[in-house]
Design a protein around this motif. Structure first.
Motif, PDB file in Angstrom:
ATOM      1  N   GLY A 318       0.873  -1.157  -0.031  1.00  0.00           N
ATOM      2  CA  GLY A 318       0.092   0.112  -0.058  1.00  0.00           C
ATOM      3  C   GLY A 318       0.690   1.382   0.168  1.00  0.00           C
ATOM      4  O   GLY A 318       0.274   2.451   0.406  1.00  0.00           O
ATOM      5  N   MET A 319       2.030   1.113  -0.453  1.00  0.00           N
ATOM      6  CA  MET A 319       2.894   2.376  -0.550  1.00  0.00           C
ATOM      7  C   MET A 319       3.137   2.576  -2.057  1.00  0.00           C
ATOM      8  O   MET A 319       3.864   1.867  -2.670  1.00  0.00           O
ATOM      9  N   PRO A 320       2.659   3.907  -2.521  1.00  0.00           N
ATOM     10  CA  PRO A 320       2.691   4.160  -3.957  1.00  0.00           C
ATOM     11  C   PRO A 320       4.474   4.353  -4.450  1.00  0.00           C
ATOM     12  O   PRO A 320       4.488   4.145  -5.552  1.00  0.00           O
ATOM     13  N   SER A 321       5.051   4.875  -3.577  1.00  0.00           N
ATOM     14  CA  SER A 321       6.494   5.346  -3.976  1.00  0.00           C
ATOM     15  C   SER A 321       7.547   5.067  -2.786  1.00  0.00           C
ATOM     16  O   SER A 321       8.032   5.996  -2.273  1.00  0.00           O
ATOM     17  N   PRO A 322       7.541   3.900  -2.254  1.00  0.00           N
ATOM     18  CA  PRO A 322       8.566   3.633  -1.034  1.00  0.00           C
ATOM     19  C   PRO A 322       9.862   3.973  -1.506  1.00  0.00           C
ATOM     20  O   PRO A 322      10.367   3.409  -2.775  1.00  0.00           O
ATOM     21  N   TYR A 323      10.744   4.428  -0.677  1.00  0.00           N
ATOM     22  CA  TYR A 323      12.192   4.367  -1.094  1.00  0.00           C
ATOM     23  C   TYR A 323      13.022   3.745   0.018  1.00  0.00           C
ATOM     24  O   TYR A 323      12.934   3.903   1.153  1.00  0.00           O
ATOM     25  N   PRO A 324      13.987   2.833  -0.340  1.00  0.00           N
ATOM     26  CA  PRO A 324      14.665   2.053   0.562  1.00  0.00           C
ATOM     27  C   PRO A 324      15.935   2.867   1.087  1.00  0.00           C
ATOM     28  O   PRO A 324      16.578   3.435   0.242  1.00  0.00           O
ATOM     29  N   VAL A 325      15.978   3.023   2.471  1.00  0.00           N
ATOM     30  CA  VAL A 325      17.071   3.845   3.081  1.00  0.00           C
ATOM     31  C   VAL A 325      18.276   2.903   3.575  1.00  0.00           C
ATOM     32  O   VAL A 325      19.323   3.067   3.438  1.00  0.00           O
ATOM     33  N   GLY A 326      17.710   1.584   4.036  1.00  0.00           N
ATOM     34  CA  GLY A 326      18.930   0.836   4.366  1.00  0.00           C
ATOM     35  C   GLY A 326      18.238  -0.365   5.256  1.00  0.00           C
ATOM     36  O   GLY A 326      17.110  -0.535   5.493  1.00  0.00           O
ATOM     37  N   PHE A 327      19.138  -1.104   5.831  1.00  0.00           N
ATOM     38  CA  PHE A 327      18.944  -2.543   6.553  1.00  0.00           C
ATOM     39  C   PHE A 327      19.037  -2.229   7.997  1.00  0.00           C
ATOM     40  O   PHE A 327      19.891  -1.678   8.712  1.00  0.00           O
ATOM     41  N   ARG A 328      18.261  -2.951   8.776  1.00  0.00           N
ATOM     42  CA  ARG A 328      18.413  -2.985  10.083  1.00  0.00           C
ATOM     43  C   ARG A 328      19.041  -4.437  10.363  1.00  0.00           C
ATOM     44  O   ARG A 328      19.169  -5.211   9.519  1.00  0.00           O
ATOM     45  N   ARG A 329      19.784  -4.653  11.527  1.00  0.00           N
ATOM     46  CA  ARG A 329      20.350  -5.898  11.840  1.00  0.00           C
ATOM     47  C   ARG A 329      19.599  -6.945  11.708  1.00  0.00           C
ATOM     48  O   ARG A 329      20.145  -8.168  11.441  1.00  0.00           O
ATOM     49  N   ASN A 330      18.522  -6.958  12.006  1.00  0.00           N
ATOM     50  CA  ASN A 330      17.307  -8.172  12.049  1.00  0.00           C
ATOM     51  C   ASN A 330      16.833  -8.515  10.506  1.00  0.00           C
ATOM     52  O   ASN A 330      16.086  -9.588  10.357  1.00  0.00           O
ATOM     53  N   GLY A 331      17.595  -7.814   9.388  1.00  0.00           N
ATOM     54  CA  GLY A 331      17.079  -8.158   8.216  1.00  0.00           C
ATOM     55  C   GLY A 331      16.017  -7.243   7.440  1.00  0.00           C
ATOM     56  O   GLY A 331      15.653  -7.464   6.440  1.00  0.00           O
ATOM     57  N   GLU A 332      15.477  -6.570   8.397  1.00  0.00           N
ATOM     58  CA  GLU A 332      14.239  -5.561   7.884  1.00  0.00           C
ATOM     59  C   GLU A 332      14.795  -4.638   7.210  1.00  0.00           C
ATOM     60  O   GLU A 332      15.680  -4.128   7.541  1.00  0.00           O
ATOM     61  N   VAL A 333      14.031  -3.916   6.355  1.00  0.00           N
ATOM     62  CA  VAL A 333      14.316  -2.786   5.320  1.00  0.00           C
ATOM     63  C   VAL A 333      13.568  -1.508   5.958  1.00  0.00           C
ATOM     64  O   VAL A 333      12.495  -1.494   6.113  1.00  0.00           O
ATOM     65  N   ILE A 334      14.716  -0.573   6.069  1.00  0.00           N
ATOM     66  CA  ILE A 334      13.761   0.870   6.381  1.00  0.00           C
ATOM     67  C   ILE A 334      13.552   1.557   5.163  1.00  0.00           C
ATOM     68  O   ILE A 334      14.233   1.784   4.159  1.00  0.00           O
ATOM     69  N   LEU A 335      12.064   1.931   5.232  1.00  0.00           N
ATOM     70  CA  LEU A 335      11.672   2.454   3.985  1.00  0.00           C
ATOM     71  C   LEU A 335      11.116   3.850   4.126  1.00  0.00           C
ATOM     72  O   LEU A 335      10.571   4.209   5.312  1.00  0.00           O
ATOM     73  N   LEU A 336      11.430   4.749   3.526  1.00  0.00           N
ATOM     74  CA  LEU A 336      10.731   6.219   3.311  1.00  0.00           C
ATOM     75  C   LEU A 336       9.733   6.296   2.469  1.00  0.00           C
ATOM     76  O   LEU A 336       9.668   5.956   1.118  1.00  0.00           O
ATOM     77  N   LEU A 340       7.029  10.680   3.785  1.00  0.00           N
ATOM     78  CA  LEU A 340       8.353  10.838   4.497  1.00  0.00           C
ATOM     79  C   LEU A 340       8.135  10.296   6.087  1.00  0.00           C
ATOM     80  O   LEU A 340       9.077  10.619   6.758  1.00  0.00           O
ATOM     81  N   GLU A 341       7.294   9.290   6.188  1.00  0.00           N
ATOM     82  CA  GLU A 341       7.136   8.392   7.236  1.00  0.00           C
ATOM     83  C   GLU A 341       8.306   7.340   7.145  1.00  0.00           C
ATOM     84  O   GLU A 341       8.286   6.887   6.079  1.00  0.00           O
ATOM     85  N   LEU A 342       8.920   6.973   8.189  1.00  0.00           N
ATOM     86  CA  LEU A 342       9.721   5.809   8.070  1.00  0.00           C
ATOM     87  C   LEU A 342       9.097   4.555   8.582  1.00  0.00           C
ATOM     88  O   LEU A 342       8.400   4.708   9.784  1.00  0.00           O
ATOM     89  N   VAL A 343       9.104   3.392   7.784  1.00  0.00           N
ATOM     90  CA  VAL A 343       8.595   2.284   8.217  1.00  0.00           C
ATOM     91  C   VAL A 343       9.597   1.107   8.187  1.00  0.00           C
ATOM     92  O   VAL A 343      10.675   1.183   7.120  1.00  0.00           O
ATOM     93  N   SER A 344       9.412   0.051   8.711  1.00  0.00           N
ATOM     94  CA  SER A 344      10.255  -1.117   8.835  1.00  0.00           C
ATOM     95  C   SER A 344       9.461  -2.104   8.243  1.00  0.00           C
ATOM     96  O   SER A 344       8.476  -2.781   8.663  1.00  0.00           O
ATOM     97  N   TRP A 345      10.002  -2.636   7.176  1.00  0.00           N
ATOM     98  CA  TRP A 345       9.597  -3.763   6.381  1.00  0.00           C
ATOM     99  C   TRP A 345      10.161  -5.109   6.426  1.00  0.00           C
ATOM    100  O   TRP A 345      11.292  -5.113   6.200  1.00  0.00           O
ATOM    101  N   ASN A 346       9.439  -6.172   6.679  1.00  0.00           N
ATOM    102  CA  ASN A 346      10.059  -7.451   6.695  1.00  0.00           C
ATOM    103  C   ASN A 346       9.774  -8.145   5.380  1.00  0.00           C
ATOM    104  O   ASN A 346       8.505  -8.592   5.106  1.00  0.00           O
ATOM    105  N   PRO A 347      10.839  -8.277   4.702  1.00  0.00           N
ATOM    106  CA  PRO A 347      10.718  -8.903   3.038  1.00  0.00           C
ATOM    107  C   PRO A 347      10.130 -10.386   3.219  1.00  0.00           C
ATOM    108  O   PRO A 347       9.588 -10.536   2.068  1.00  0.00           O
ATOM    109  N   ASP A 348      10.323 -10.971   4.218  1.00  0.00           N
ATOM    110  CA  ASP A 348       9.898 -12.463   4.255  1.00  0.00           C
ATOM    111  C   ASP A 348       8.325 -12.667   4.507  1.00  0.00           C
ATOM    112  O   ASP A 348       7.695 -13.108   3.789  1.00  0.00           O
TER     113      ASP A 348
END
Length: 385
Positions: A318-336, A340-348
């Motif tokens: 449900g995010m029309p234009s997410p931008y990947p900022v980087g990885f957390r240690r647990n493998g989740e990706v920080i998206l902008l 401009l809200e920051l969210v943590s996404w679990n790719p699995d």
């Protein structure tokens, strides 16, 4: 035992035991210890102890996650968050920058390594102000200006990188400068590569810059990935093919790593940037207007055939234009997100968690370790604030 007897007891401890004890203390406590005596201060500011403390910080259980350039109450701040076994992403501490950009929107994060941050402030086509900053010990160093500038060579496009060279135990800042008539005229450019060494305090122009492809341009958004002792950018050649441009900080030479060949129907996907996840190199592809992200992991470092697609974003996020900022240690990706809200996404699992943190277009994230780097350089231009 009286306080005076305690002081005498501490005074007779061998240096080896004192330094071992200091190693396990928090940074703030270590800094306080430097005020106890000249002997303690000398032990703590010894480069060998600083290196030993850094090694211990890398191996102890508490890991921190750095967020630079986030918004709080309409102010730009920086924060450290707890990572391991903390699903709530609890803030560990926050800190403000001791210096400010000459104008809004001119702040660039060059990179972070071993608790040291590299920041750049610049005016278009003019000299940069570059800083190395350790917020843990409240010290920073402004680097001297490189020899090649707008005033000496005219218009240019530049890219910076920062990392640690384990071969020489030195921190280095790399600047790739493409001198050209316009930032779109790649074919007319020639490149100059300068390297700043913290140990010498000087810039050097590299003769190895001749090995940089003369008709390539760096297209990465944000700082290069630092992994395996090298810096990594996404670059494009005149034939429009993109590849990973690698600069080894030890050998100080460039090389190229091919990116995966994409099918023709993937034309709406473009390579955005490379990131480091542990010792692995990860490539991000971002969909053009289709809210899609592909993550590629290079399983065997330096081997182009080992690129493996790690995940594919589903439209259900449900995010029309997410931008990947980087990885957390647990493998989740920080998206902008687009707001401009920051969210943590679990790719699995495809789960998304709103971190309830607002960012900017230049928000930076990455793993962080508190260190004493720069603490021993008070007489070499390092400023305490």
């Amino acid at each position: 035992m009286s306080d005076s007897n305690k002081s005498i007891w501490w005074g007779y401890l061998p240096d080896e035991i004192l330094t071992h004890i200091f190693t396990f203390l928090p940074i703030k406590s270590i800094i306080i210890c430097t005020s106890v005596s000249k002997t303690w201060k000398s032990l703590i500011q010894n480069p060998t102890f600083i290196s030993t403390h850094l090694h211990h910080s890398h191996t102890k259980s508490q890991n921190l996650f750095l967020l630079l350039n986030i918004s709080r109450n309409d102010r730009e701040v920086n924060a450290l968050h707890k990572e391991d076994d903390d699903p709530d992403f609890t803030e560990y501490t926050s800190f403000e920058s001791p210096f400010h950009a000459p104008a809004p929107g001119l702040h660039e994060v060059v990179g972070t390594c071993n608790g040291l941050l590299c920041l750049s402030y610049s005016l278009p086509n003019h000299a940069n102000e570059i800083f190395l900053w350790n917020p843990s010990v409240r010290k920073f160093l402004q680097l001297p200006s490189p020899n090649v500038t707008f005033d000496t060579h005219g218009k240019s496009c530049k890219s910076f990188g920062f990392g640690f060279d384990p071969k020489t135990n030195d921190y280095k800042v790399v600047r790739i400068l493409s001198i050209l008539r316009s930032c779109d005229d790649f074919g007319m450019s020639r490149s100059v590569v300068d390297v700043y060494s913290l140990s010498t305090g000087e810039w050097r122009m590299l003769s190895a810059s001749a090995s940089l492809p003369p008709t390539c341009a760096i297209t990465s958004r944000g700082p290069p990935a630092f992994a395996n002792g090298a810096l990594h950018w996404i670059a494009v050649a005149n034939d429009k093919k993109r590849f990973v441009l690698v600069f080894d900080l030890g050998d100080e030479v460039f090389r190229q790593i091919l990116l995966p060949e994409l099918p023709s129907y993937a034309g709406k996907m473009m390579w955005n940037h490379v990131s480091a996840y542990g010792n692995s190199t990860v490539g991000f592809q971002r969909g053009i207007g289709i809210g899609q992200i592909n993550i590629w992991v290079m399983k065997e470092y330096g081997v182009a055939s080992s690129w493996t697609k790690f995940s594919h974003q589903c439209p259900s996020l449900g995010m029309p234009s997410p931008y990947p900022v980087g990885f957390r240690r647990n493998g989740e990706v920080i998206l902008l997100n687009i707001g401009l809200e920051l969210v943590s996404w679990n790719p699995d699992s495809q789960d998304i968690k709103n971190l309830e943190i607002n960012g900017y277009l230049d928000t930076f994230c990455g793993s962080y370790v508190e260190s004493l780097v720069l603490f021993d350089k008070a007489t070499k231009g390092v400023v305490t604030y």
